[in-house]
Design a protein around this motif. Structure first.
Motif, short mmCIF file in Angstrom:
data_model
loop_
_atom_site.label_atom_id
_atom_site.label_comp_id
_atom_site.label_asym_id
_atom_site.label_seq_id
_atom_site.Cartn_x
_atom_site.Cartn_y
_atom_site.Cartn_z
N LEU A 1 0.83 -1.21 0.00
CA LEU A 1 0.00 0.00 0.00
C LEU A 1 0.86 1.26 0.00
CD1 LEU A 1 -2.88 -0.94 2.47
CD2 LEU A 1 -2.95 -0.89 -0.04
N ARG A 2 2.00 1.22 0.70
CA ARG A 2 2.89 2.39 0.74
C ARG A 2 3.58 2.65 -0.59
NH1 ARG A 2 4.54 0.39 5.86
NH2 ARG A 2 6.42 -0.45 4.91
N THR A 3 3.74 1.61 -1.40
CA THR A 3 4.50 1.76 -2.64
C THR A 3 3.63 1.98 -3.86
OG1 THR A 3 4.53 -0.64 -3.00
CG2 THR A 3 6.38 0.32 -1.76
N LYS A 4 2.32 2.08 -3.68
CA LYS A 4 1.44 2.27 -4.83
C LYS A 4 0.60 3.53 -4.65
CE LYS A 4 -2.44 -0.08 -5.10
NZ LYS A 4 -3.38 -1.10 -5.41
N ASP B 1 -1.55 -8.08 7.55
CA ASP B 1 -1.47 -9.44 6.99
C ASP B 1 -0.21 -9.55 6.14
OD1 ASP B 1 -3.83 -10.32 8.14
OD2 ASP B 1 -5.04 -9.92 6.35
N SER B 2 0.35 -10.72 6.10
CA SER B 2 1.52 -10.93 5.25
C SER B 2 1.09 -11.00 3.79
CB SER B 2 2.24 -12.22 5.64
OG SER B 2 1.47 -13.34 5.24
N VAL B 3 2.03 -10.73 2.91
CA VAL B 3 1.78 -10.85 1.48
C VAL B 3 1.35 -12.28 1.17
CG1 VAL B 3 2.93 -10.85 -0.77
CG2 VAL B 3 3.25 -8.93 0.80
N GLN B 4 1.96 -13.24 1.82
CA GLN B 4 1.61 -14.64 1.59
C GLN B 4 0.16 -14.91 1.98
OE1 GLN B 4 4.16 -17.52 3.48
NE2 GLN B 4 2.97 -19.24 2.75
N GLN B 5 -0.29 -14.38 3.12
CA GLN B 5 -1.68 -14.56 3.54
C GLN B 5 -2.64 -13.96 2.52
OE1 GLN B 5 -0.98 -12.63 7.37
NE2 GLN B 5 -1.84 -14.42 8.40
N ALA B 6 -2.32 -12.78 2.03
CA ALA B 6 -3.17 -12.11 1.04
C ALA B 6 -3.24 -12.93 -0.24
CB ALA B 6 -2.66 -10.71 0.76
N ALA C 1 -3.78 -8.48 -8.02
CA ALA C 1 -2.80 -9.41 -8.60
C ALA C 1 -1.69 -8.62 -9.29
CB ALA C 1 -3.50 -10.35 -9.57
N ARG C 2 -2.04 -7.51 -9.91
CA ARG C 2 -1.03 -6.67 -10.58
C ARG C 2 -0.01 -6.14 -9.58
NH1 ARG C 2 -3.53 -1.86 -13.74
NH2 ARG C 2 -4.28 -3.59 -14.98
N ASP C 3 -0.45 -5.77 -8.38
CA ASP C 3 0.48 -5.29 -7.35
C ASP C 3 1.46 -6.39 -6.95
OD1 ASP C 3 -0.81 -2.77 -7.20
OD2 ASP C 3 -2.27 -3.58 -5.76
N PHE C 4 0.97 -7.62 -6.82
CA PHE C 4 1.84 -8.73 -6.43
C PHE C 4 2.79 -9.08 -7.56
CE2 PHE C 4 -1.82 -9.35 -3.54
CZ PHE C 4 -1.14 -9.16 -2.35
N HIS D 1 6.83 -8.92 -7.26
CA HIS D 1 7.67 -10.07 -7.63
C HIS D 1 8.71 -9.66 -8.68
CE1 HIS D 1 8.75 -14.25 -7.85
NE2 HIS D 1 8.54 -14.28 -9.15
N LEU D 2 8.30 -8.85 -9.64
CA LEU D 2 9.26 -8.37 -10.64
C LEU D 2 10.37 -7.55 -10.00
CD1 LEU D 2 6.95 -7.43 -13.63
CD2 LEU D 2 8.72 -9.19 -13.60
N GLN D 3 10.00 -6.71 -9.04
CA GLN D 3 11.01 -5.91 -8.35
C GLN D 3 11.99 -6.80 -7.60
OE1 GLN D 3 8.49 -3.38 -6.01
NE2 GLN D 3 8.17 -1.91 -7.67
N GLU D 4 11.45 -7.84 -6.97
CA GLU D 4 12.32 -8.78 -6.26
C GLU D 4 13.25 -9.49 -7.24
OE1 GLU D 4 9.51 -11.24 -4.21
OE2 GLU D 4 9.38 -9.88 -2.50
#
Length: 152
Positions: free
Chosen positions: A7-10, A91-96, A122-125, A129-132
């Motif tokens: 949420l902070r990065t979008k 919540d963790s990204v994994q939980q979401a 899904a686009r945010d995730f 992932h691309l950034q990682e």
């Protein structure tokens, strides 16, 4: 990593429509904003802006098959997903992601103390992932520091 990080990065703006809007108005808004789901809000004098549901392209497509073009004049409230699956910023990204996978959804409203604070998709995730991956690729792609040894 937590949902709050995403949420902070979008962009913080959440595109919403009222329950009384027509499906046609909602579809036009989705097209104009280049998004595939809208938050549906119910504006009550006593409760303020409250999350009433979510309307997705998938909801519209399925209803189009069942009801035909007449659905465009229907109010969003008749088509939206009521009581949508939600998560919290802590919540963790994994939980979401597990919630999205389990419920076959691509958008997840984020509530804190019952108040809407954002939406993750899904686009945010995918972006995360691309950034990682880019971070991993960048660190692997960099040559190791040169070491020079002199012998006399």
């Amino acid at each position: 990593m937590k949902v709050e990080h995403i949420l902070r990065t979008k962009e913080s703006r959440v595109v919403a429509v009222r329950t009384s809007a027509t499906v046609a108005e909602a579809v036009k808004l989705m097209k104009a904003e280049n998004i595939s789901a809208l938050i549906v809000k119910d504006v009550c004098r006593t409760e303020g802006n409250t999350l009433a549901g979510v309307l997705s392209e998938r909801d519209v497509v399925h209803a189009l098959l069942e009801r035909g073009g007449s659905l465009l004049s229907m109010p969003v409230s008749q088509l939206m997903t009521r009581q949508p699956v939600t998560c919290t910023p802590s919540d963790s990204v994994q939980q979401a992601l597990q919630l999205m996978d389990k419920h076959h959804i691509r958008h997840l409203p984020v509530l804190e103390d019952g108040h809407l604070v954002g939406v993750v998709s899904a686009r945010d995730f995918t972006r995360l992932h691309l950034q990682e991956l880019e971070g991993t690729v960048a660190s692997v792609a960099e040559p190791p520091p040169a070491t020079t040894s002199y012998t006399h």
